[in-house]
Motif scaffolding. Structure first.
Motif, short mmCIF file in Angstrom:
data_model
loop_
_atom_site.label_atom_id
_atom_site.label_comp_id
_atom_site.label_asym_id
_atom_site.label_seq_id
_atom_site.Cartn_x
_atom_site.Cartn_y
_atom_site.Cartn_z
N VAL A 30 40.48 39.62 29.36
CA VAL A 30 41.94 39.59 29.26
C VAL A 30 42.57 40.74 30.04
N LEU A 31 41.92 41.91 30.01
CA LEU A 31 42.45 43.04 30.78
C LEU A 31 42.52 42.69 32.26
N SER A 32 41.53 41.98 32.76
CA SER A 32 41.50 41.65 34.19
C SER A 32 42.69 40.80 34.62
N LEU A 33 43.32 40.11 33.67
CA LEU A 33 44.49 39.30 34.00
C LEU A 33 45.64 40.15 34.52
N ARG A 34 45.63 41.43 34.17
CA ARG A 34 46.70 42.33 34.59
C ARG A 34 46.56 42.75 36.05
N CYS A 35 45.38 42.54 36.63
CA CYS A 35 45.14 43.01 38.00
C CYS A 35 46.14 42.48 39.02
N THR A 45 46.68 51.04 43.35
CA THR A 45 45.95 52.10 42.66
C THR A 45 45.68 51.72 41.21
N GLU A 46 46.71 51.21 40.52
CA GLU A 46 46.53 50.79 39.14
C GLU A 46 45.61 49.58 39.06
N LYS A 47 45.72 48.67 40.03
CA LYS A 47 44.86 47.49 40.06
C LYS A 47 43.39 47.89 40.12
N MET A 48 43.08 48.89 40.95
CA MET A 48 41.71 49.36 41.07
C MET A 48 41.21 49.92 39.74
N GLN A 49 42.05 50.68 39.06
CA GLN A 49 41.67 51.27 37.78
C GLN A 49 41.43 50.19 36.73
N ILE A 50 42.34 49.21 36.67
CA ILE A 50 42.22 48.12 35.70
C ILE A 50 40.95 47.32 35.97
N ALA A 51 40.72 46.99 37.24
CA ALA A 51 39.56 46.18 37.59
C ALA A 51 38.26 46.87 37.21
N PRO A 92 29.76 35.70 34.51
CA PRO A 92 29.78 35.75 35.98
C PRO A 92 31.11 35.31 36.59
N LEU A 93 31.75 34.29 36.01
CA LEU A 93 33.02 33.81 36.56
C LEU A 93 34.08 34.90 36.51
N SER A 94 34.24 35.51 35.33
CA SER A 94 35.23 36.58 35.20
C SER A 94 34.85 37.79 36.04
N ARG A 95 33.55 38.07 36.13
CA ARG A 95 33.11 39.21 36.92
C ARG A 95 33.43 38.99 38.40
N SER A 96 33.14 37.80 38.91
CA SER A 96 33.43 37.49 40.31
C SER A 96 34.92 37.61 40.58
N ASN A 97 35.72 37.09 39.69
CA ASN A 97 37.17 37.14 39.83
C ASN A 97 37.67 38.59 39.86
N THR A 98 37.14 39.41 38.96
CA THR A 98 37.58 40.80 38.86
C THR A 98 37.10 41.62 40.05
N LEU A 99 35.88 41.34 40.52
CA LEU A 99 35.40 42.00 41.74
C LEU A 99 36.31 41.68 42.92
N PHE A 100 36.76 40.43 42.99
CA PHE A 100 37.69 40.05 44.06
C PHE A 100 38.96 40.89 44.00
N MET A 101 39.50 41.08 42.78
CA MET A 101 40.73 41.87 42.64
C MET A 101 40.49 43.33 43.00
N LEU A 102 39.30 43.85 42.67
CA LEU A 102 38.96 45.21 43.06
C LEU A 102 38.92 45.33 44.58
N GLY A 103 38.28 44.37 45.24
CA GLY A 103 38.22 44.38 46.70
C GLY A 103 39.61 44.31 47.32
N ASP A 104 40.47 43.51 46.73
CA ASP A 104 41.85 43.38 47.22
C ASP A 104 42.57 44.72 47.15
N ASP A 147 40.60 51.24 52.15
CA ASP A 147 39.14 51.37 52.05
C ASP A 147 38.51 50.03 52.44
N VAL A 148 38.54 49.74 53.74
CA VAL A 148 38.06 48.44 54.22
C VAL A 148 36.55 48.31 54.03
N VAL A 149 35.82 49.41 54.24
CA VAL A 149 34.36 49.38 54.05
C VAL A 149 34.02 49.04 52.60
N GLY A 150 34.70 49.69 51.67
CA GLY A 150 34.49 49.40 50.25
C GLY A 150 34.88 47.97 49.91
#
Length: 222
Positions: free
Chosen positions: A42-47, A53-59, A71-83, A90-93
């Motif tokens: 549910v926290l990941s919905l806030r991303c 900056t806040e998105k990275m912290q939440i993710a 895995p589904l939620s993890r993949s989705n949240t990893l995507f938001m972290l990358g975004d 941080d394009v490399v990250g």
């Protein structure tokens, strides 16, 4: 779960305010004894509603809470972290995170998240100037995400955008125009606004390069 999926669908299709009301419903349904997994989900919905900056912290917090259990939620949240990483420069990250998001989605049969992550991986690779690898990623995804008749699925829209962008940068304007028109059709079918916006922006560039300045201006205004 219903509130969560409804929230994601509304945010992805450009209705964040309505989506937030369903996030609040999901948060209210958690209860004080909710598991770390459900709190992370549910926290990941806030991303999508947060600044980078806040998105990275939440993710990152959501990923810590959910671990590898979903895995589904993890993949989705990893995507938001990358975004968020990409937005902060941080394009490399971002490339590393999008790769992981794609791999998790792919391994566990989540074609939608895998395709979205692959599309954003392609965008980030282009930002790094890794043209050859980027073309290979786009072609891989475009070949992978087709229906039983071999026609492209809507989730492949962003990959067609990047392939069109790469063709435009190589001055292959005919191929660029073809790829972008396909991308725009797929983006409208999926209703995912980021694909529609990227496709429309690139279409305007291609139209201008082809000498159709009036149509390019109309497309920019659109």
């Amino acid at each position: 779960w219903l509130s969560s999926f409804k929230a994601w669908s509304l945010i992805a299709t450009g209705q964040p305010e309505l989506g937030e009301s369903y996030i609040r419903s999901a948060e209210a349904a958690l209860g004080p004894d909710a598991s770390p997994l459900n709190r992370g989900r549910v926290l990941s919905l806030r991303c999508p509603l947060a600044e980078p900056t806040e998105k990275m912290q939440i993710a990152r917090k959501a990923l810590d809470l959910m671990g590898d259990a979903d895995p589904l939620s993890r993949s989705n949240t990893l995507f938001m972290l990358g975004d968020a990483q990409d937005a902060l420069g941080d394009v490399v990250g971002a490339v590393e995170t999008f790769r992981e998001a794609y791999q998790v989605g792919q391994q566990h049969g989540s074609d939608i998240m895998a395709a979205v992550a692959l599309g954003h991986l392609a965008v980030s690779l282009n930002e790094q100037g890794k043209r050859r690898e980027d073309v290979a990623v786009c072609q891989q995804g475009i070949a992978q995400y087709v229906d039983a008749r071999g026609k492209p699925l809507p989730i492949a829209g962003l990959l067609h955008v990047v392939l069109g962008k790469l063709a435009y940068e190589a001055d292959d304007l005919e191929q660029a125009h073809c790829s972008i028109k396909t991308a725009l059709e797929l983006g409208k079918l999926s209703a995912v606004m980021v694909a529609v916006i990227y496709a429309t922006e690139t279409l305007a560039q291609v139209q201008y390069a082809l000498g159709d300045k009036a149509q390019a201006l109309t497309t920019i205004q659109e």
